[in-house]
Write an enzyme that holds these catalytic residues in place. Structure first.
Site, mmCIF file in Angstrom:
data_model
loop_
_atom_site.group_PDB
_atom_site.id
_atom_site.type_symbol
_atom_site.label_atom_id
_atom_site.label_comp_id
_atom_site.label_asym_id
_atom_site.label_seq_id
_atom_site.Cartn_x
_atom_site.Cartn_y
_atom_site.Cartn_z
ATOM 1 N N ASP A 15 0.875 -1.215 -0.074
ATOM 2 C CA ASP A 15 -0.069 -0.179 0.139
ATOM 3 C C ASP A 15 0.989 1.072 -0.010
ATOM 4 O O ASP A 15 2.287 1.073 -0.146
ATOM 5 C CB ASP A 15 -0.933 -0.097 1.176
ATOM 6 C CG ASP A 15 -0.335 0.287 2.345
ATOM 7 O OD1 ASP A 15 0.847 0.306 2.602
ATOM 8 O OD2 ASP A 15 -1.155 0.517 3.551
ATOM 9 N N CYS A 41 3.188 -2.860 3.953
ATOM 10 C CA CYS A 41 2.336 -1.761 4.536
ATOM 11 C C CYS A 41 3.218 -0.976 5.428
ATOM 12 O O CYS A 41 4.252 -1.218 5.675
ATOM 13 C CB CYS A 41 0.945 -2.271 4.816
ATOM 14 S SG CYS A 41 1.049 -3.233 6.155
ATOM 15 N N THR A 50 2.956 -1.270 8.899
ATOM 16 C CA THR A 50 3.327 -2.004 10.000
ATOM 17 C C THR A 50 3.727 -3.533 9.291
ATOM 18 O O THR A 50 4.259 -4.303 10.175
ATOM 19 C CB THR A 50 2.405 -2.069 11.120
ATOM 20 O OG1 THR A 50 1.084 -2.623 10.380
ATOM 21 C CG2 THR A 50 2.080 -0.830 11.599
ATOM 22 N N GLY A 86 -1.525 -5.002 8.826
ATOM 23 C CA GLY A 86 -2.710 -5.194 8.051
ATOM 24 C C GLY A 86 -2.744 -6.160 6.888
ATOM 25 O O GLY A 86 -3.646 -6.994 6.626
ATOM 26 N N HIS A 90 9.533 -24.364 9.012
ATOM 27 C CA HIS A 90 8.611 -24.562 9.774
ATOM 28 C C HIS A 90 7.032 -24.462 9.397
ATOM 29 O O HIS A 90 6.262 -25.520 9.751
ATOM 30 C CB HIS A 90 8.364 -24.328 11.233
ATOM 31 C CG HIS A 90 9.846 -24.672 12.150
ATOM 32 N ND1 HIS A 90 9.911 -24.743 13.490
ATOM 33 C CD2 HIS A 90 10.773 -25.414 11.892
ATOM 34 C CE1 HIS A 90 11.081 -25.189 13.905
ATOM 35 N NE2 HIS A 90 11.647 -25.488 12.631
ATOM 36 N N HIS A 99 6.815 -30.970 10.307
ATOM 37 C CA HIS A 99 6.110 -29.571 10.067
ATOM 38 C C HIS A 99 5.164 -29.797 9.067
ATOM 39 O O HIS A 99 4.139 -28.980 8.995
ATOM 40 C CB HIS A 99 7.339 -28.788 9.575
ATOM 41 C CG HIS A 99 8.407 -28.669 10.483
ATOM 42 N ND1 HIS A 99 8.252 -28.068 12.187
ATOM 43 C CD2 HIS A 99 9.634 -28.913 10.829
ATOM 44 C CE1 HIS A 99 9.306 -28.308 12.852
ATOM 45 N NE2 HIS A 99 10.167 -28.661 11.880
HETATM 46 C C1 RB5 Z 1 -1.840 3.024 6.306
HETATM 47 O O1 RB5 Z 1 -1.679 4.201 7.025
HETATM 48 C C2 RB5 Z 1 -1.422 1.998 7.411
HETATM 49 O O2 RB5 Z 1 -2.291 1.516 8.399
HETATM 50 C C3 RB5 Z 1 -1.055 0.631 6.855
HETATM 51 O O3 RB5 Z 1 0.031 0.690 5.937
HETATM 52 C C4 RB5 Z 1 -0.949 -0.614 7.598
HETATM 53 O O4 RB5 Z 1 0.339 -0.334 8.473
HETATM 54 C C5 RB5 Z 1 -1.916 -1.161 8.125
HETATM 55 O O5 RB5 Z 1 -1.567 -2.433 8.901
#
Ligand code: RB5
Length: 145
Positions: free
Chosen positions: A8, A65, A67, A70, A98, A133
């Site tokens: 994203d 993304c 983090t 998501g 695994h 596994h």
């Molecule tokens: C976008 O702002 C952010 O929410 C997305 O990139 C991600 O981190 C979601 O898990």
């Protein structure tokens, strides 16, 4: 090996860095977007990469993304996908040995490009160990039925 890669807007810059690394290492990849820093909802990209992997169009997938969380949650809703969120090399290696992870997810806002590229290299070169596994991964598949 054909890698499906996508992100994203929150992972766009890291995706571009990983593409450079894949090119340098002669790893074939297909970029499913996004292609700019304009905001896009991450489930859309996770869906594209997941479908590319379960259909066999691509061997494995990498999704970035902000983090990595998501896209991991979203991709794991697709039958046949085992997406692993890894921000260290040990986890990346174990996710292959695994768990037979077929998608790697990471967060651009969590780690730098240098570490991310090392994680990708480890993840791509590590094979599934099979054996006990395999039995456990089969039991994951049974949860999808
Ligand atoms: C976008 O702002 C952010 O929410 C997305 O990139 C991600 O981190 C979601 O898990």
């Amino acid at each position: 090996m054909i890698v499906a890669i996508g992100s994203d807007h929150g992972g766009f810059n890291l995706k571009e860095e990983i593409k450079k690394m894949l090119t340098q290492q002669n790893v074939e990849f297909r970029d499913f977007g996004t292609h700019s820093a304009e905001a896009i909802d991450y489930p859309e990209i996770a869906s594209k990469i997941g479908q590319a992997v379960v259909s066999g169009e691509c061997t494995r997938g990498i999704i970035i993304c902000g983090t990595g969380i998501g896209v991991s949650i979203a991709a794991n809703k697709i039958k046949g996908i085992r997406a692993a969120l890894c921000h260290d090399e040990f986890s990346a290696q174990m996710s292959r040995e695994h768990n037979d992870a077929n998608i790697l997810t990471m967060g651009e806002r969590v780690i730098g490009a240098g570490l991310a590229c090392m994680i990708v290299a480890t993840w791509l070169k590590t094979d599934f160990a099979g054996g006990r596994h395999g039995r456990r991964v089969d039991k994951i598949s049974q949860l999808e039925a």
